[in-house]
Scaffold this active site. Sequence first.
Site, short mmCIF file in Angstrom:
data_model
loop_
_atom_site.label_atom_id
_atom_site.label_comp_id
_atom_site.label_asym_id
_atom_site.label_seq_id
_atom_site.Cartn_x
_atom_site.Cartn_y
_atom_site.Cartn_z
N ARG A 134 21.02 40.90 28.70
CA ARG A 134 20.90 39.52 29.15
C ARG A 134 19.61 39.24 29.92
O ARG A 134 19.58 38.41 30.83
CB ARG A 134 22.12 39.11 30.00
N SER A 172 29.34 32.13 30.39
CA SER A 172 29.62 33.18 31.39
C SER A 172 28.67 33.02 32.57
O SER A 172 27.45 33.10 32.40
CB SER A 172 29.45 34.56 30.77
N GLU A 175 24.20 34.95 35.69
CA GLU A 175 23.46 35.02 34.42
C GLU A 175 22.52 33.84 34.23
O GLU A 175 21.42 34.01 33.70
CB GLU A 175 24.45 35.09 33.25
#
Length: 351
Positions: A156, A232, A335
């Site tokens: 990520r 998320s 994130e």
Amino acid sequence: MSILLSDLTTLRLGGPARGYVRCTTGAEVAAAVARCDAAGEPVLVVGGGSNLVIADAGFEGTVVHLTGRGVAIDGTRVTAFAGVLWDEVVAATVGAGLGGLECLSGIPGSAGATPVQNVGAYGVEVSAWLDAVELYHRATGETAWVPPADLRLAYRTSRLKASDSDIVLSVRFALTDGASAPIRYGELARALGVQPGATVDPHAAREEVLALRRGKGMVLDETDHDTWSVGSFFTNPVLPAVDAPRVIDRIEAATGQTPPQYPAPDGVKLSAGWLIERAGFGKGYSGGRSGVSLSTKHTLALTNRGAGSTAELLSLAAEVRDGVFARFGVELHPEPVLVGSDLPATPGRIH
């Protein structure tokens, strides 16, 4: 021209920007950023706005908004302007009988954001299929296609996420003809009725992925506040190999359960959603906040219920982060990209 950033983000949060420029080609993006840089004007590049948490005060600068249509397919090579919606790219590849990206169906946002985050889902990451990225280098004013090896792609993240010195203009993928990527994610394999590692028709994989994502509130729907999110909110934590046994023992002692574990480079990856739930934060948890809550379908998504604010959302995120750390000693990290804001710090603890 000013604009409310809440109109450009999937969270539907964020205050005004001082200026706004809409771009539909890479050349327009490069020119707009160059003009702002020459004038000393701060720049915020926005595509689908699906991974941005923007302060209620907004952005003191100009938003360069990437929008566009069209995906070019040449054999198994697929090229898209950074402003094309990501799911349009996936749909075009599947429609052409190409495999590789089908497990990334339904992810909101634009194509240009995918290498920045090394977007991934259901056992597939963009890095596995990325062929090259066209970048505008702000210091020199030059554009160039660079290979994935130059991007330092990891879980990520990439070098593009840590710096705004390069702007993504286009992305290119090298895919396969006729078969999906190997189905590695257990939930998806069960839904498709195949063994992990099998390949299937890309259309079948795409439809199952979209069904699974809808069930978790992860496919955009204006009428469903569970989808008013950045997906998320926290990355799955990766424990260094040397620390993993101690931390897992603590989790097992606290819950009486063994946490799900996944291999990761030099460590073990845990499920952030699993930890959040077992730290006492159930689906729909708001902590008394009226405008934001965890999704009622998926505890890893923080959502705007229609009248939320960025400050409220970050307060909730900090409560969840601190609750997981207090119970398990595991630090969760956001994130999305936080613009003009950050999670409140916990008094007495260094994050």
